[in-house]
Motif scaffolding. Structure first.
Motif, short mmCIF file in Angstrom:
data_model
loop_
_atom_site.label_atom_id
_atom_site.label_comp_id
_atom_site.label_asym_id
_atom_site.label_seq_id
_atom_site.Cartn_x
_atom_site.Cartn_y
_atom_site.Cartn_z
N PHE A 1 9.28 49.00 64.36
CA PHE A 1 9.04 50.06 63.38
C PHE A 1 10.33 50.82 63.05
O PHE A 1 10.31 52.03 62.85
CB PHE A 1 7.94 51.01 63.88
CG PHE A 1 6.67 50.29 64.23
CD1 PHE A 1 5.94 49.62 63.27
CD2 PHE A 1 6.23 50.24 65.55
CE1 PHE A 1 4.79 48.92 63.60
CE2 PHE A 1 5.08 49.55 65.89
CZ PHE A 1 4.35 48.88 64.91
N VAL B 1 0.51 45.12 60.37
CA VAL B 1 1.82 44.89 60.97
C VAL B 1 2.04 43.39 61.09
O VAL B 1 1.09 42.61 61.10
CB VAL B 1 1.97 45.55 62.36
CG1 VAL B 1 1.79 47.05 62.28
CG2 VAL B 1 1.01 44.94 63.36
N SER C 1 -2.82 54.95 64.44
CA SER C 1 -3.21 53.55 64.62
C SER C 1 -4.48 53.39 65.44
O SER C 1 -4.90 52.27 65.71
CB SER C 1 -2.08 52.78 65.31
OG SER C 1 -1.96 53.17 66.68
N TRP D 1 -0.11 46.08 69.72
CA TRP D 1 0.95 45.40 68.96
C TRP D 1 2.22 45.26 69.80
O TRP D 1 2.87 44.21 69.81
CB TRP D 1 1.27 46.19 67.69
CG TRP D 1 0.12 46.36 66.74
CD1 TRP D 1 -0.96 45.53 66.59
CD2 TRP D 1 -0.07 47.44 65.82
NE1 TRP D 1 -1.81 46.02 65.62
CE2 TRP D 1 -1.29 47.19 65.13
CE3 TRP D 1 0.65 48.58 65.49
CZ2 TRP D 1 -1.78 48.06 64.15
CZ3 TRP D 1 0.18 49.45 64.51
CH2 TRP D 1 -1.03 49.17 63.85
N GLU E 1 6.99 45.28 62.65
CA GLU E 1 7.10 46.21 61.53
C GLU E 1 5.82 46.21 60.70
O GLU E 1 5.09 45.22 60.65
CB GLU E 1 8.29 45.82 60.65
CG GLU E 1 8.66 46.81 59.57
CD GLU E 1 8.91 48.20 60.09
OE1 GLU E 1 7.93 49.00 60.12
OE2 GLU E 1 10.06 48.52 60.45
N PHE E 2 5.54 47.35 60.07
CA PHE E 2 4.47 47.41 59.09
C PHE E 2 4.77 46.40 57.98
O PHE E 2 5.93 46.18 57.62
CB PHE E 2 4.36 48.81 58.49
CG PHE E 2 3.90 49.85 59.49
CD1 PHE E 2 2.60 49.85 59.95
CD2 PHE E 2 4.78 50.80 59.95
CE1 PHE E 2 2.18 50.81 60.86
CE2 PHE E 2 4.38 51.76 60.87
CZ PHE E 2 3.08 51.77 61.33
N SER E 3 3.72 45.79 57.43
CA SER E 3 3.96 44.72 56.47
C SER E 3 2.92 44.76 55.35
O SER E 3 2.29 45.79 55.11
CB SER E 3 3.94 43.37 57.21
OG SER E 3 4.61 42.39 56.47
N HIS F 1 -1.25 50.55 68.22
CA HIS F 1 0.19 50.29 68.37
C HIS F 1 0.51 49.81 69.79
O HIS F 1 1.47 49.08 70.00
CB HIS F 1 1.01 51.55 68.02
CG HIS F 1 0.99 52.62 69.07
ND1 HIS F 1 2.01 52.80 69.98
CD2 HIS F 1 0.06 53.57 69.36
CE1 HIS F 1 1.73 53.82 70.76
NE2 HIS F 1 0.56 54.31 70.42
#
Length: 243
Positions: A134, A235, A39, A46, A163-165, A43
């Protein structure tokens, strides 16, 4: 036997948890380093935003699901104070052990528990905040897990799903190239495991997009759900309120 997705592969539902466990057993010791590399350090931002949105204070009770190496648990422990509680959980023992040791090295001792998010061993209406970062995309029955998270929250309690999106369209081609070319090679070089990071890229594509997850959370009992895209939708932070 019902089937589910393990990345792009279809597997029996009974197999998924074991195969996901194998992925995280393999990468546990290099997980934090790989997060920073994958990342480019984002991260951390985030997760910091997630902690800010959680808005917990002295005396709050927080449940960190799929807490892994303990980033969120550590941050929340500084917010809730001596009168509060942060419970650090994960279904994967290797990840949890790595996180527990990291927390102890930081001088923080928290309740640490191996448990399945689909069958949480906590009473109803117990926590002010539940977080999962995650980890939701790796769960076999996301609907059951979300209902369990709702159950253990107090009325007006808050669920935060980081979460990843679904990435924004202008970024999609570059993101796909990075995900399926760079990530596995990076995983092979740093963690000695390209297959786990290929699964990571695939699992992101199989995870519900922003609006789909919002609907799933509402079906799980959350009266109000909103989401915040970050880094062009790489994310998303979904916030659900138990009404």
């Amino acid at each position: 036997m019902s089937t589910t997705h393990f990345g792009f592969e279809k597997v029996d539902e009974s197999e998924k948890a074991q195969r996901v466990r194998g992925v995280f057993d393999s990468v546990a010791t290099r997980y934090d380093l790989m997060n920073d590399l994958m990342s480019m350090g984002l991260h951390r931002a985030w997760k910091a935003y997630t902690v800010m949105v959680a808005n917990v204070g002295e005396g709050s009770r927080v449940l960190d699901i799929a807490g892994g190496t303990g980033d969120l648990a550590l941050a929340f422990s500084k917010k809730v104070g001596a009168s509060g509680q942060v419970v650090h959980t994960d279904i994967n023992e290797a990840m949890l052990r790595t996180g527990r040791d990291r927390l102890l090295d930081a001088g923080v001792a928290l309740p640490t528990l191996v448990c399945d998010a689909e069958k949480l061993p906590f009473p109803d209406n117990h926590f002010d905040v539940v977080t999962v970062a995650f980890g939701l995309r790796n769960m076999t029955h996301k609907d059951l897990a979300l209902k369990e998270m709702n159950r253990v929250l107090k009325p007006r309690g808050k669920l935060l799903v980081l979460e990843f999106s679904k990435v924004a369209k202008p970024l999609a081609k570059a993101y796909d190239w990075y995900s399926f070319n760079v990530l596995p090679r990076l995983g092979k070089l740093v963690a000695g495991d390209d297959a786990s990071y290929r699964y990571l890229a695939e699992s992101i594509r199989m995870h519900p997009a922003q609006d789909e997850l919002k609907t799933l959370m509402k079906e799980g009992g959350f009266g109000h759900v909103d989401y915040h895209n970050m880094t062009g939708g790489v994310v998303a932070l979904h916030v659900g309120i138990k009404c």
